[in-house]
Design an enzyme around this catalytic site. Structure first.
Site, PDB file in Angstrom:
ATOM      1  N   ASP A 316       0.814  -1.217   0.000  1.00 16.77           N
ATOM      2  CA  ASP A 316       0.000   0.000   0.000  1.00 16.77           C
ATOM      3  C   ASP A 316       0.851   1.272   0.000  1.00 16.77           C
ATOM      4  O   ASP A 316       0.312   2.365  -0.205  1.00 16.77           O
ATOM      5  CB  ASP A 316      -0.936   0.027   1.203  1.00 16.77           C
ATOM      6  CG  ASP A 316      -2.185  -0.812   0.982  1.00 16.77           C
ATOM      7  OD1 ASP A 316      -2.524  -1.074  -0.184  1.00 16.77           O
ATOM      8  OD2 ASP A 316      -2.808  -1.223   1.975  1.00 16.77           O
ATOM      9  N   ARG A 388      -4.630   6.873  -2.244  1.00 15.04           N
ATOM     10  CA  ARG A 388      -3.189   6.863  -2.009  1.00 15.04           C
ATOM     11  C   ARG A 388      -2.434   7.593  -3.125  1.00 15.04           C
ATOM     12  O   ARG A 388      -1.400   8.223  -2.884  1.00 15.04           O
ATOM     13  CB  ARG A 388      -2.689   5.428  -1.843  1.00 15.04           C
ATOM     14  CG  ARG A 388      -3.344   4.716  -0.665  1.00 15.04           C
ATOM     15  CD  ARG A 388      -2.592   3.491  -0.223  1.00 15.04           C
ATOM     16  NE  ARG A 388      -3.420   2.649   0.639  1.00 15.04           N
ATOM     17  CZ  ARG A 388      -3.648   2.890   1.937  1.00 15.04           C
ATOM     18  NH1 ARG A 388      -3.126   3.952   2.510  1.00 15.04           N
ATOM     19  NH2 ARG A 388      -4.404   2.067   2.644  1.00 15.04           N
TER      20      ARG A 388
END
Length: 433
Positions: A316, A388
């Protein structure tokens, strides 16, 4: 019309920051608290759209969940077999964690369920969780392996010994949750170790769950017992500030009580190998998870070949790493990260496109990229609805020669509500477009 940001160089980043609670742990605490016996109190719960979607789903399934204050949830557990059928579709929003884990948990219920999501989540692959659950006896219908997922209730599940073809904490967790309802033992093996949040929490709630890195097993039929959960600060949320403080000259930040699960902190090892000045202070434990304060100071970075063993532990954080690589001297080479192609966006392609607009050379590979560091310029970039990506491009703008307009940033609220306020307080140049 989706929101946009204008990001540009601000001041050196200074001060102490407390980033929101860990999203992965918040999801799992709601789920296990709901099917445990007794009352679970969760402190540090992430007030994001993804985690609120999970809580709303369990309310729809008959679980009483109270929110006495911000970041606190009281979950009145109904036991393994106490969930009730919902009166319509269960909306996961943008939460891939919720959909994949719920596929496993709901496969063991006596009633049918329908899981739906937003356009982004509905485009993400679900076959890799459907197929092993089917091997356990679950019946899940999907269109071309994607949501919505129709889960047939009342199916007897059996434990299996399964090796994941691609390492995935979400798929592993779905199988372990289904294993709670299965006859016998469910054994999951991984090609590379992934995050062990589910294993740690299942064991803490009293499941018969044994695990070592890369392998986990659970025996079906063991009831869960409620326990209080203290959620540490989310390392993935801290990652944007870790990279920003590393690349913005004159910066020094202290990030408080950040989760330091070793299956989550691959970015720290890689940044330190690139020359970053990151020190872990006051180590401790919170809710069964290791935590520490992180002091980050600006330091010149150099490009490296990212060690393959760290890739699963930072899946991530790669958008933030791409920004660090863009600011480093020389080339940074990433391989073994094909998982990035099937996240909220194709993160390799989306980050490559964004950094190219800002003047950085990025050569894509099927499972990664080679990023050549250099000066960043201003421009307009598209986050493609990926939270993100949006926050990482905001970090890049802090060292760009001109302003950067970042479009399609609405989904930042799914994982990091209040990011823009916290970032401005630390010194970011950031405003709504």
């Amino acid at each position: 019309m989706s929101r946009a940001w204008i990001a540009s160089p601000g001041a050196p980043l200074r001060g102490e920051l407390a980033v929101p609670g860990d999203k992965s742990i918040s999801h799992r605490a709601i789920m296990l608290g709901a099917i445990a016996e007794g009352t679970t109190r969760i402190e540090g719960f992430l007030e994001g759209e993804d985690t609120r979607a999970t809580a709303a789903i369990f309310r729809r399934l008959g679980v009483r969940i109270e929110a006495p204050s911000d970041g606190v949830r009281i979950v009145r557990g109904v036991g393994l077999h106490g969930l009730q059928p919902a009166d319509g579709p269960l909306d996961c929003g943008n939460a891939g964690t919720a959909m994949r884990l719920l596929a496993g948990l709901l496969a063991g219920q006596r009633f049918d369920s329908l899981l739906v999501g937003d356009a982004s989540l509905s485009a993400r692959p679900m076959r890799r969780v459907i197929e092993p659950l089917a091997a356990m006896g679950a019946v899940i219908e999907a269109e071309d392996g994607r949501a919505p997922l129709r889960i047939r209730g009342g199916q007897p599940l059996r434990g299996i010994d399964y090796t994941l073809p691609v390492a995935s904490a979400q798929v592993k967790s779905a199988l372990l949750l289904a294993g709670l309802y299965a006859d016998g033992e469910t054994h999951v093996r991984e090609p590379h170790p992934t995050r062990d949040y589910s294993e740690r929490m299942l064991a803490a709630f009293g499941a018969s769950c044994a695990f070592v890195p890369g392998e986990a097993a659970i025996l079906g039929g063991f009831p869960l017992q409620a326990r209080d959960v203290q959620v540490p600060a989310d390392f993935s949320s801290a990652a944007f500030f870790i990279v920003a403080a590393s690349v913005v000259p004159g910066s020094e930040l202290l990030l408080r009580r950040v989760g330091m699960n070793p299956r989550r902190t691959g970015l720290l090892h890689v940044l330190r190998a690139m020359g970053a000045d990151i020190v872990a202070l006051h180590p401790g434990e919170q809710g069964g998870e290791p935590v520490a304060d992180l002091r980050v100071r600006h330091a010149p970075l150099r490009g490296i070949e990212v060690p393959a063993q760290h890739v699963p532990d930072m899946i991530d954080e790669f958008p933030a790493l791409f920004v660090a690589a863009a600011c480093a001297e020389g080339e940074t080479v990433v391989r073994g990260a094909a998982e990035l192609r099937v996240k909220e966006s194709d993160r390799i392609a989306t980050m490559a496109a964004g950094l190219r607009v800002l003047g950085i050379r990025v050569d894509e590979a099927p499972d990664g990229a080679t990023i050549t560091g250099g000066p960043l310029q201003g421009g307009e970039v598209d986050a493609h609805g990926d939270h993100r990506i949006a926050m990482s491009l905001c970090v890049a703008a802090q060292v760009a020669a001109g302003a950067v307009r970042i479009t399609d940033v609405d989904n930042v609220a799914t994982s990091f509500p209040g990011f823009d306020d916290l970032a401005r307080g630390a010194g970011f140049g950031l405003r709504a477009a």
